[in-house]
Design a protein around this motif. Sequence first.
Motif, short mmCIF file in Angstrom:
data_model
loop_
_atom_site.label_atom_id
_atom_site.label_comp_id
_atom_site.label_asym_id
_atom_site.label_seq_id
_atom_site.Cartn_x
_atom_site.Cartn_y
_atom_site.Cartn_z
N ASP A 167 -3.08 -16.86 -0.61
CA ASP A 167 -1.83 -16.12 -0.50
C ASP A 167 -1.03 -16.27 -1.79
O ASP A 167 -0.98 -17.37 -2.38
N PRO A 168 -0.39 -15.21 -2.24
CA PRO A 168 0.35 -15.29 -3.50
C PRO A 168 1.62 -16.11 -3.38
O PRO A 168 2.29 -16.09 -2.34
N ALA A 169 1.92 -16.86 -4.42
CA ALA A 169 3.17 -17.62 -4.47
C ALA A 169 4.33 -16.66 -4.76
O ALA A 169 4.12 -15.60 -5.36
N PRO A 170 5.52 -16.99 -4.33
CA PRO A 170 6.68 -16.11 -4.60
C PRO A 170 6.85 -15.89 -6.11
O PRO A 170 6.72 -16.83 -6.91
N PHE A 171 7.09 -14.67 -6.44
CA PHE A 171 7.24 -14.31 -7.87
C PHE A 171 8.28 -13.20 -7.98
O PHE A 171 8.12 -12.12 -7.41
N HIS A 172 9.37 -13.50 -8.68
CA HIS A 172 10.46 -12.52 -8.77
C HIS A 172 10.22 -11.54 -9.91
O HIS A 172 9.90 -11.93 -11.04
N THR A 173 10.35 -10.27 -9.60
CA THR A 173 10.36 -9.22 -10.62
C THR A 173 11.56 -8.32 -10.36
O THR A 173 12.01 -8.19 -9.22
N PRO A 174 12.11 -7.68 -11.39
CA PRO A 174 13.26 -6.79 -11.18
C PRO A 174 12.92 -5.67 -10.19
O PRO A 174 11.81 -5.14 -10.19
N SER A 175 13.88 -5.33 -9.37
CA SER A 175 13.68 -4.25 -8.39
C SER A 175 13.74 -2.89 -9.08
O SER A 175 14.17 -2.77 -10.23
N ASN A 176 13.33 -1.86 -8.34
CA ASN A 176 13.41 -0.49 -8.87
C ASN A 176 14.85 -0.13 -9.21
O ASN A 176 15.11 0.55 -10.21
N GLU A 177 15.78 -0.58 -8.38
CA GLU A 177 17.19 -0.30 -8.64
C GLU A 177 17.66 -0.96 -9.92
O GLU A 177 18.41 -0.37 -10.70
#
Length: 316
Positions: free
Chosen positions: A248-258
């Motif tokens: 399972d992937p670890a949490p990873f933040h990327t900018p949202s579409n907004e």
Amino acid sequence: MDRLHKALDFCMRHQTILRYSIVSLLTAAGEQIFSSVVFKCPCNSGNMLYSSSFLLAPAFILWLLSYMVNARTWRLLTGRCSPEKHLQGSPCGACARLCQLLVPMTAKALVAPLTWIAVALLGANFYECAASGSSLTKRLFCKDNAPDCQKQLFKMPCDEKLSAEISSEWLSLQAQSQLIGWFLIASILTVALISTCVSRCCSPVSYLQLKFWKIYSQKEHELFEIKAKEHATKLAERNINCFFEATDPAPFHTPSNEDWQKISFLYTFNSQEQYYSMIHKYVSTNRGNNAKFKEEGQDLTVLAFVDEAQTDVSGL
């Protein structure tokens, strides 16, 4: 090393002038190759069409290519026709604002095609061939309406002696071409100087602040490229590892579409807030959640591109 450092610093400070100079030199070299190697005047009734295509078609192609290689073209157009994208105001007003934003882009895109036309006129090959097949030249040189006069005009570009005989009382076609070429170059430089002066006089920032703005924009772009590559690499590694290892992937933040949309708006400079880019404004307004940010972000104003254009001319 000191000389190399000074040379690099000079190139960085005057990169706008150097970029346009290189484009002009390459265009001039390409015109010379076309004129001496590819172009052959047919010396018949097809002179006008053949020469005009060599003079105008490459200029039009260079104009289109200038738009295509300009990143701001795609920044302005990307997502503008999306159903989720709503511009404030009437459609007619939005179209008018977009047309006004295209003006500085068009001026920059005209550097290469105008260089091509100016150099071609100074070389005179295209003009001489085209003018020999025009009705205006026929009325100028064939006042007696002699039946063989038109045929002789067609052959002028291919026969120097005949050209000298026919144009003995008038400016030669080569001289006419060169005069038009110099007039075009002088007109372009005059318009460029006046436009730059008007832009500087209407600038909302001072000279030194404009230089600071240019430095900040360069550094922000460089750091954004580095950080984006690092972030994308880490995200790709995580996804590939999870795929092959079936974990399972670890949490990873990327900018949202907004968030991406917020920093992609054209920036409008405000002397009261003094932000230098949309990212700067986004970070300073609670990640773009400020109501004023949302309201201003949807408004495409002429000042947005004027401000970006001023950062380009700051190296002049």
